[in-house]
Scaffold this active site. Structure first.
Site: not given
Length: 593
Positions: A31, A33, A172, A177
């Protein structure tokens, strides 16, 4: 482990990762960000990755990343990541090598994978790292296929994590995540069992937009060999629906049940198919020939090419006092001269028109008598026919002026016909009658293509037996026995063994082929042309031949360059011949075109 050893092995003998069971596959669940936006305009702020196999966690990689740009306020509100947190973090170019090494040998899993993969590919491109060819599995796409709207209202990661009772809920933040996605992945893998999806390849294809029919019929590909040959899709009543060929039957048939197969006709065919029959062949040439013969024999409704070889036609110059051209479907040993084969009557008539432009052959269809005078037609009054019907020309003169040039072109030198047509093109071009010149050019192409093709075919089919061999990728020998242009036997000699025993066995068991009239007496023209293409490869060796494989010294082949130039000119959108050029025959002579 799901599947047999044959299923797990790819064509080169190595283990095919797609055939591994999901339980034995190593996943890196990732994942990212980011600062938002598109991959080429945004930066990565955090990476979280968890490596798992068979439900066991093997490793974790998590780090903040300094994107080298300001973070939009809404991203800070969403993720809680501030610029102060990122200031001491390493830039992406310092993190990429470790991440790529972490991905090595694993399958990349992400929720909405195209988004994360897009950022990683952009980062690799910017900093000079080649993107590893990893397989990618998207849990969002899997969920859309495996879960119904009654089970989950949407396919967001938070919704799925709650549905599968994930130990970690998404926040998040990249690592949280990623851990939540791990639990979602495991939950989806359990659900996939009910869809008979057990291997990595099955899961990747299941996530794509395959139709329910493809998914329901994919079992038809089970148990097929990883070998060259022919495959036949059959209906419930055993009717052949479609015939194809491949160097790897199993892999090719499996592709019909994937998202890459988008042809409407094939989707319809798969819906009607009840089983797939495989015919293993010694090598790819035998597979191609068997495919042609099966299509010709059964005319499967979903094959578009090579279905009706009996529909080819020939131009026949009759054997009579004043010969004439006619279009026929069968060859006969009747002393007539034949040119072809043509794929359609229209093409044959186009070549015949070229002959009429070049030599004064009569165009009437009735048989003329050397004793009885018949009234002449309009062509004689226009000077386009020597009027043999009124005995204004003797059979000998008629033969020399009209019949012999055509006969010679079929087995020897077509230059008289070519020169005459080229002269007409020149005259019409000089008079700026470009459209008429283009018509003559199309007739020249049809006539010259047929003579080149016929002489190539005749050179091979006149040989009673020819044996040839070529090395294959495993250092064995592919062997063929050709009799009168027909593939009579095919075999493959194993590597590190002398090929002579295999060759002798192939000859001893080869099909008996009898000669016949015409350039393709024993096989279709398409089959003989496939054999010719194989024989003309630079790595093919002629082993034995019962006769000379030769073409006429001044045959049609020397006009190949001229033919290519004419075909290229006719393929342009502007079919005029304003841009006349000088073309050269293969023996160095110049002709204007």
């Amino acid at each position: 482990m799901q599947g047999t050893l044959d299923t797990l092995l790819s064509a080169d003998g190595s283990v095919d990762p797609a055939a591994l069971s999901l339980q034995d596959t190593t996943f890196v669940v990732l994942d990212l960000e980011t600062t938002g936006g598109a991959p080429d305009g945004g930066g990565i702020t955090e990476i979280g990755a968890v490596k798992v196999r068979a439900g066991e966690e093997l490793g974790v990689l998590g780090t903040l990343v300094n994107p080298g740009e300001r973070i939009p306020p809404f991203i800070t509100v969403l993720t809680g990541i501030t610029e102060a947190m990122l200031a001491p973090a390493p830039p992406i170019e310092a993190v990429l090598p470790s991440l790529l090494e972490f991905l090595r040998g694993a399958v990349l899993v992400a929720h909405n994978a195209p988004y994360d993969v897009g950022f990683l590919k952009a980062a690799c491109a910017r900093h000079g790292h080649p993107w590893p060819q990893v397989r990618v599995l998207d849990t969002a796409a899997l969920a859309r296929r495996a879960l119904t709207r009654d089970e989950v209202p949407n396919r967001k990661l938070g919704t799925l994590a709650q549905f599968f009772h994930a130990a970690v809920q998404p926040t998040h933040r990249a690592l949280d995540d990623a851990r939540a996605t791990v639990d979602v992945l495991h939950g989806l893998i359990e659900r996939l069992g009910s869809f008979k999806v057990h291997t990595l390849g099955d899961a990747i294809e299941f996530a794509k937009a395959v139709t329910p029919t493809q998914r329901r019929k994919r079992h038809l590909a089970d148990g097929l060999p990883h070998a060259p040959g022919v495959y036949v899709f059959r209906a419930a009543d055993e009717r052949p629906l479609y015939v194809g060929t491949s160097v790897d039957i199993a892999t090719r048939v499996r592709s019909y049940f994937t998202a890459s197969e988008k042809r409407a006709r094939m989707s319809e065919m798969i819906g009607a198919a009840a089983r797939v029959e495989a015919v293993e062949c010694a090598h790819s040439l035998e597979a191609e020939v068997r495919e042609l013969r099966l299509i010709a024999a059964h005319a499967p409704p979903y094959n578009r090419r090579s279905k009706y070889p009996e529909r080819v036609v020939w131009l026949k110059l009759t054997a009579e006092a004043f010969p004439r051209l006619s279009v026929v479907r069968q060859l006969a040993d009747d002393g007539a001269a034949y040119l072809g084969p043509f794929s359609s009557r229209r093409t044959a008539e186009l070549a015949a028109a070229g002959v009429y432009d070049a030599v004064p052959l009569r165009q009437c269809t009735h048989k003329l008598s050397t004793r009885t005078i018949t009234p002449a037609c309009a062509l004689a009054e226009l000077g386009r026919c020597p009027a043999p019907c009124e005995h204004k020309i003797t059979p000998e003169e008629y033969g020399a002026r009209a019949a012999i040039p055509f006969r010679t072109a079929t087995y020897g030198d077509p230059e008289p016909l070519v020169e005459a047509l080229m002269a007409r093109i020149d005259v019409l071009s000089e008079r700026r009658r470009y459209e008429e010149a283009a018509v003559i050019r199309s007739r020249l192409v049809a006539l010259l293509r047929a003579t080149v093709r016929m002489q190539r075919l005749g050179a091979l089919t006149s040989i009673a037996e020819l044996v040839a061999a070529r090395r294959n990728d495993s250092y064995g020998w592919e062997i063929i026995v050709v009799r009168h242009g027909r593939l009579a036997a095919a075999a493959t000699s194993p590597p590190k063994l002398h090929p002579r025993p295999t060759l002798d066995m192939a000859r001893a068991t080869a099909e008996t082929v009898l000669p016949g009239p015409g350039p393709v007496p024993s096989a279709s023209a398409e089959e003989t042309e496939r054999i010719l293409a194989w024989l003309e490869r630079p790595d093919t060796r002629l082993v034995e031949t019962s006769g000379d494989w030769v073409s006429p010294a001044r045959g049609a082949a020397r006009f190949t360059r001229l033919l290519n130039r004419a075909e290229a000119g006719g393929s342009r959108r502007d079919s005029s011949v304003r841009s006349s050029v000088t073309a050269r025959t293969d023996d160095g002579r110049s002709l204007r075109l």
